[in-house]
Design a protein around this motif. Structure first.
Motif, PDB file in Angstrom:
ATOM      1  N   GLN A 128       0.825  -1.226   0.000  1.00 14.07           N
ATOM      2  CA  GLN A 128       0.000   0.000   0.000  1.00 14.07           C
ATOM      3  C   GLN A 128       0.856   1.272   0.000  1.00 14.07           C
ATOM      4  O   GLN A 128       0.336   2.362   0.225  1.00 14.07           O
ATOM      5  CB  GLN A 128      -0.922   0.008   1.234  1.00 14.07           C
ATOM      6  CG  GLN A 128      -1.976  -1.069   1.230  1.00 14.07           C
ATOM      7  CD  GLN A 128      -3.139  -0.753   0.306  1.00 14.07           C
ATOM      8  OE1 GLN A 128      -3.124   0.230  -0.419  1.00 14.07           O
ATOM      9  NE2 GLN A 128      -4.153  -1.595   0.317  1.00 14.07           N
ATOM     10  N   ILE A 129       2.143   1.124  -0.277  1.00 13.18           N
ATOM     11  CA  ILE A 129       3.061   2.268  -0.132  1.00 13.18           C
ATOM     12  C   ILE A 129       2.647   3.475  -0.985  1.00 13.18           C
ATOM     13  O   ILE A 129       2.750   4.614  -0.549  1.00 13.18           O
ATOM     14  CB  ILE A 129       4.545   1.852  -0.414  1.00 13.18           C
ATOM     15  CG1 ILE A 129       5.517   2.938   0.081  1.00 13.18           C
ATOM     16  CG2 ILE A 129       4.786   1.566  -1.879  1.00 13.18           C
ATOM     17  CD1 ILE A 129       5.691   2.979   1.557  1.00 13.18           C
ATOM     18  N   GLU A 130       2.153   3.229  -2.201  1.00  7.20           N
ATOM     19  CA  GLU A 130       1.762   4.354  -3.064  1.00  7.20           C
ATOM     20  C   GLU A 130       0.561   5.102  -2.492  1.00  7.20           C
ATOM     21  O   GLU A 130       0.502   6.328  -2.545  1.00  7.20           O
ATOM     22  CB  GLU A 130       1.487   3.865  -4.478  1.00  7.20           C
ATOM     23  CG  GLU A 130       2.778   3.527  -5.215  1.00  7.20           C
ATOM     24  CD  GLU A 130       2.547   3.010  -6.625  1.00  7.20           C
ATOM     25  OE1 GLU A 130       1.471   3.288  -7.204  1.00  7.20           O
ATOM     26  OE2 GLU A 130       3.450   2.336  -7.139  1.00  7.20           O
ATOM     27  N   ALA A 131      -0.389   4.361  -1.942  1.00  2.00           N
ATOM     28  CA  ALA A 131      -1.567   4.999  -1.338  1.00  2.00           C
ATOM     29  C   ALA A 131      -1.160   5.825  -0.112  1.00  2.00           C
ATOM     30  O   ALA A 131      -1.673   6.934   0.090  1.00  2.00           O
ATOM     31  CB  ALA A 131      -2.603   3.940  -0.954  1.00  2.00           C
ATOM     32  N   PHE A 132      -0.212   5.301   0.692  1.00  2.00           N
ATOM     33  CA  PHE A 132       0.289   6.073   1.832  1.00  2.00           C
ATOM     34  C   PHE A 132       1.017   7.330   1.341  1.00  2.00           C
ATOM     35  O   PHE A 132       0.838   8.409   1.900  1.00  2.00           O
ATOM     36  CB  PHE A 132       1.215   5.227   2.712  1.00  2.00           C
ATOM     37  CG  PHE A 132       0.493   4.349   3.690  1.00  2.00           C
ATOM     38  CD1 PHE A 132      -0.057   4.874   4.854  1.00  2.00           C
ATOM     39  CD2 PHE A 132       0.360   2.994   3.451  1.00  2.00           C
ATOM     40  CE1 PHE A 132      -0.737   4.068   5.764  1.00  2.00           C
ATOM     41  CE2 PHE A 132      -0.311   2.167   4.356  1.00  2.00           C
ATOM     42  CZ  PHE A 132      -0.863   2.714   5.509  1.00  2.00           C
ATOM     43  N   ALA A 133       1.817   7.186   0.287  1.00  2.74           N
ATOM     44  CA  ALA A 133       2.545   8.339  -0.253  1.00  2.74           C
ATOM     45  C   ALA A 133       1.571   9.424  -0.723  1.00  2.74           C
ATOM     46  O   ALA A 133       1.791  10.614  -0.480  1.00  2.74           O
ATOM     47  CB  ALA A 133       3.467   7.901  -1.386  1.00  2.74           C
ATOM     48  N   LYS A 134       0.482   9.010  -1.368  1.00  2.00           N
ATOM     49  CA  LYS A 134      -0.534   9.979  -1.823  1.00  2.00           C
ATOM     50  C   LYS A 134      -1.177  10.689  -0.643  1.00  2.00           C
ATOM     51  O   LYS A 134      -1.657  11.816  -0.780  1.00  2.00           O
ATOM     52  CB  LYS A 134      -1.621   9.273  -2.648  1.00  2.00           C
ATOM     53  CG  LYS A 134      -1.189   8.980  -4.065  1.00  2.00           C
ATOM     54  CD  LYS A 134      -2.348   8.424  -4.885  1.00  2.00           C
ATOM     55  CE  LYS A 134      -1.853   8.051  -6.278  1.00  2.00           C
ATOM     56  NZ  LYS A 134      -2.357   6.751  -6.730  1.00  2.00           N
ATOM     57  N   ALA A 135      -1.195  10.031   0.503  1.00  2.49           N
ATOM     58  CA  ALA A 135      -1.746  10.633   1.725  1.00  2.49           C
ATOM     59  C   ALA A 135      -0.651  11.355   2.523  1.00  2.49           C
ATOM     60  O   ALA A 135      -0.821  11.628   3.711  1.00  2.49           O
ATOM     61  CB  ALA A 135      -2.419   9.562   2.583  1.00  2.49           C
ATOM     62  N   ASN A 136       0.498  11.633   1.863  1.00  2.00           N
ATOM     63  CA  ASN A 136       1.603  12.359   2.495  1.00  2.00           C
ATOM     64  C   ASN A 136       2.074  11.671   3.781  1.00  2.00           C
ATOM     65  O   ASN A 136       2.288  12.306   4.807  1.00  2.00           O
ATOM     66  CB  ASN A 136       1.193  13.817   2.782  1.00  2.00           C
ATOM     67  CG  ASN A 136       2.365  14.666   3.233  1.00  2.00           C
ATOM     68  OD1 ASN A 136       3.498  14.475   2.794  1.00  2.00           O
ATOM     69  ND2 ASN A 136       2.109  15.607   4.123  1.00  2.00           N
ATOM     70  N   THR A 137       2.200  10.339   3.704  1.00  3.61           N
ATOM     71  CA  THR A 137       2.536   9.557   4.892  1.00  3.61           C
ATOM     72  C   THR A 137       3.743   8.667   4.634  1.00  3.61           C
ATOM     73  O   THR A 137       3.772   7.937   3.644  1.00  3.61           O
ATOM     74  CB  THR A 137       1.319   8.674   5.302  1.00  3.61           C
ATOM     75  OG1 THR A 137       0.179   9.528   5.465  1.00  3.61           O
ATOM     76  CG2 THR A 137       1.590   7.930   6.596  1.00  3.61           C
ATOM     77  N   VAL A 138       4.740   8.752   5.525  1.00  2.00           N
ATOM     78  CA  VAL A 138       5.908   7.874   5.450  1.00  2.00           C
ATOM     79  C   VAL A 138       5.758   6.776   6.498  1.00  2.00           C
ATOM     80  O   VAL A 138       5.111   6.973   7.532  1.00  2.00           O
ATOM     81  CB  VAL A 138       7.243   8.640   5.648  1.00  2.00           C
ATOM     82  CG1 VAL A 138       7.500   9.578   4.483  1.00  2.00           C
ATOM     83  CG2 VAL A 138       7.277   9.396   6.963  1.00  2.00           C
ATOM     84  N   ILE A 139       6.348   5.634   6.214  1.00  2.00           N
ATOM     85  CA  ILE A 139       6.212   4.453   7.069  1.00  2.00           C
ATOM     86  C   ILE A 139       7.570   4.016   7.584  1.00  2.00           C
ATOM     87  O   ILE A 139       8.547   4.005   6.837  1.00  2.00           O
ATOM     88  CB  ILE A 139       5.568   3.300   6.262  1.00  2.00           C
ATOM     89  CG1 ILE A 139       4.157   3.690   5.845  1.00  2.00           C
ATOM     90  CG2 ILE A 139       5.562   1.996   7.068  1.00  2.00           C
ATOM     91  CD1 ILE A 139       3.565   2.789   4.803  1.00  2.00           C
ATOM     92  N   PHE A 140       7.601   3.637   8.856  1.00  2.00           N
ATOM     93  CA  PHE A 140       8.794   3.036   9.454  1.00  2.00           C
ATOM     94  C   PHE A 140       8.362   1.843  10.282  1.00  2.00           C
ATOM     95  O   PHE A 140       7.442   1.945  11.092  1.00  2.00           O
ATOM     96  CB  PHE A 140       9.529   4.023  10.375  1.00  2.00           C
ATOM     97  CG  PHE A 140      10.079   5.219   9.661  1.00  2.00           C
ATOM     98  CD1 PHE A 140      11.292   5.140   8.981  1.00  2.00           C
ATOM     99  CD2 PHE A 140       9.384   6.416   9.646  1.00  2.00           C
ATOM    100  CE1 PHE A 140      11.794   6.244   8.307  1.00  2.00           C
ATOM    101  CE2 PHE A 140       9.880   7.521   8.978  1.00  2.00           C
ATOM    102  CZ  PHE A 140      11.085   7.433   8.300  1.00  2.00           C
ATOM    103  N   GLY A 141       9.037   0.706  10.074  1.00  2.00           N
ATOM    104  CA  GLY A 141       8.857  -0.448  10.942  1.00  2.00           C
ATOM    105  C   GLY A 141       9.875  -0.353  12.061  1.00  2.00           C
ATOM    106  O   GLY A 141      11.004   0.098  11.845  1.00  2.00           O
ATOM    107  N   VAL A 142       9.496  -0.767  13.274  1.00  2.00           N
ATOM    108  CA  VAL A 142      10.391  -0.680  14.429  1.00  2.00           C
ATOM    109  C   VAL A 142      10.382  -2.015  15.176  1.00  2.00           C
ATOM    110  O   VAL A 142       9.318  -2.525  15.520  1.00  2.00           O
ATOM    111  CB  VAL A 142       9.938   0.419  15.428  1.00  2.00           C
ATOM    112  CG1 VAL A 142      10.959   0.564  16.561  1.00  2.00           C
ATOM    113  CG2 VAL A 142       9.693   1.745  14.734  1.00  2.00           C
ATOM    114  N   SER A 143      11.570  -2.559  15.427  1.00  2.00           N
ATOM    115  CA  SER A 143      11.680  -3.707  16.332  1.00  2.00           C
ATOM    116  C   SER A 143      13.030  -3.634  17.042  1.00  2.00           C
ATOM    117  O   SER A 143      13.848  -2.770  16.756  1.00  2.00           O
ATOM    118  CB  SER A 143      11.523  -5.038  15.587  1.00  2.00           C
ATOM    119  OG  SER A 143      12.754  -5.461  15.047  1.00  2.00           O
TER     120      SER A 143
END
Length: 157
Positions: A55-70
């Motif tokens: 869903q990365i493109e849809a998040f990008a269109k919503a001006n949203t960056v993603i980070f996974g954390v562990s």
């Protein structure tokens, strides 16, 4: 001091894949998704990461960056990211600073043994650095869609 809904998140800096240092204050102007997961290359964590990847493109269109954390190290993260073709960075939180800030370390049970582990949780921070949504004790199916819907709604606001 743990995060609270509708309050600014304390600035933090953390080591991530691709040799990056992620600093929250440097991301102002973009929405940020931080998803905490227990362990690299395990079935649930892989499925969750693939959901965000897909869903990365849809998040990008919503001006949203993603980070996974562990709590896994960068070497493990790099392997996991490469194998799954994740188009986002994974943050290594070996010292649990972010886990403590977001209060995601919980008592867990596996095969009758109790241990302290990461409770699968996701946080959506708005473009001004304010925590707007949190999902705790996440079940993977349908989760990414819920986060995306919240990010899209927030982007419109």
């Amino acid at each position: 001091m743990a995060v609270e809904l509708n309050k600014p998140v304390a600035d933090f800096q953390a080591a991530a894949t691709s040799g990056q240092q992620v600093q929250l204050s440097a991301l102002k102007g973009q929405q940020v998704v931080l998803y905490f997961y227990p362990k690299d290359s395990t079935p649930g964590c892989t499925t969750e990461g693939q959901g965000f990847r897909d869903q990365i493109e849809a998040f990008a269109k919503a001006n949203t960056v993603i980070f996974g954390v562990s709590r896994d190290g960068l070497k493990s993260h790099e392997n996991f990211k490469a194998k799954q073709c994740f188009p986002f960075e994974l943050i290594s939180d070996k010292d649990e600073a972010l886990c403590q800030l977001f209060d995601v370390i919980k008592l867990k049970k596996l095969y009758g043994k109790e241990y302290m582990g990461v409770d699968r949780s996701t946080f959506l921070i708005d473009a001004k650095g304010v925590l707007r949504h949190e999902w705790r004790g996440v079940k993977v199916p349908g989760h990414v869609d819920a986060v995306l819907a919240a990010a899209q709604e927030l982007a419109k606001a």
